[in-house]
Write an enzyme that holds these catalytic residues in place. Sequence first.
Site, PDB file in Angstrom:
ATOM      1  N   CYS A  41       0.815  -1.223   0.000  1.00  0.00           N
ATOM      2  CA  CYS A  41       0.000   0.000   0.000  1.00  0.00           C
ATOM      3  C   CYS A  41       0.844   1.267   0.000  1.00  0.00           C
ATOM      4  CB  CYS A  41      -0.937   0.006   1.202  1.00  0.00           C
ATOM      5  SG  CYS A  41      -1.959  -1.456   1.292  1.00  0.00           S
ATOM      6  N   HIS A  92      -3.566   6.930   3.285  1.00  0.00           N
ATOM      7  CA  HIS A  92      -3.954   5.639   2.710  1.00  0.00           C
ATOM      8  C   HIS A  92      -5.355   5.293   3.213  1.00  0.00           C
ATOM      9  CE1 HIS A  92      -4.041   1.612   1.407  1.00  0.00           C
ATOM     10  NE2 HIS A  92      -3.836   1.071   2.586  1.00  0.00           N
ATOM     11  N   ASN A 124     -10.281  -0.080   0.145  1.00  0.00           N
ATOM     12  CA  ASN A 124      -8.813  -0.068   0.162  1.00  0.00           C
ATOM     13  C   ASN A 124      -8.301  -0.586  -1.184  1.00  0.00           C
ATOM     14  OD1 ASN A 124      -6.096  -0.526   0.587  1.00  0.00           O
ATOM     15  ND2 ASN A 124      -6.360  -1.561   2.556  1.00  0.00           N
TER      16      ASN A 124
END
Length: 325
Positions: A113, A252, A282
């Site tokens: 990520c 994020h 996500n």
Amino acid sequence: MRKVGIIGTGEYFPKKVLTNFDLSQMVDTSDEWITTRTGIKERRIVAKNEATSDLAIKASREALVDAGLKPGEIDLIIVATTTPDMPFPSVACLVQRAIEAPRAACFDVQAACAGFIYGIGIAQQFIAGGVYNNALVIGAEVLSSITDWKDRNTCVLFGDGAGACVLAAVKSGGILATYLGSDGSNADLLMVPAGGSRQPASHETVNKRLHYIKMRGNELFKLAVNIMTKAAAEVIKKANLKSEDIDLFIPHQANIRIIQLVAKKLKIPENKIYLNIDKYGNTSSASTATALCEAVKVGRIKRGDLVLLDTFGAGLVWGACLIKW
Ligand code: UT7
């Protein structure tokens, strides 16, 4: 060293929307649980035959138009992804072929990520040092291809998408500081166990569902809050600024509760946080890349604004970046 800035952004999401209600028909979950525990309402899922490079190519084309650069002028293409079309060739080479950018050196970065910030950090060094004049950095994922649609602990969290940016030397502003870090001692908390050289694909690995994301979410949650806070604080300190100076915080988008706790610790008010987790979930390396592009499009970022990107993911890895727009 030359100053380096982002001169164009682009994004692409597949058309198919998967809502919390849809998921409640697939596993034992509810819109109420997903919304309150994560902030996610829906996510996008690729069509049959759509792969990571297809999303990356569309986001790249938009970023190049926004930057006013022709593909043939691009010196470097970096794709951050955990879900490449195949082990090799790299997604970056597939993007190069499709957009026709023959000058570019191309490679993928695997930093989960945090990959988009790792890509920015690498490209920044090449441009600042004068090796290249510009770079296309893309975060692109088809997480639905490694999601276990029978595991309610993980399948409600992830989605597909791609974001891209063009970096180039700029006269003023640009990237003020970048901070990258890793902690391999916690590698077991989030992984796809099979499909690599440790456990090559076999009937057994498929039967045991080892090609899907395995996550110890609760342990990761606490680490994510602490590490993202530390990474953001570090990059703000490196730039000789204070958190009050930040105009827009783009974290994020893994969990709204993580984001709110990090912002609180950093003393960044809610109206300065950019969120799109409700629409996309996500999307790993595509998360901050798409949020940045969207924030520019909707006018949340103006010239001169201080924008803070902050990421965390499997590895563990993290990366933060402070940009004067
Ligand atoms: O992208 C980078 C890295 N990722 C992260 O940073 C993710 C970090 N972790 C998280 O975001 C959260 O830990 C999750 C959203 C994954 C889980 O939320 P949580 O508040 O930590 O829940 P939990 O894992 O402690 O589970 C609480 C309960 C459990 O039931 P019991 O044992 O209390 O009876 C779970 O079985 O919620 C249950 N549960 C669900 N219930 C309904 C877990 N998933 C679901 C679900 N629907 N989808």
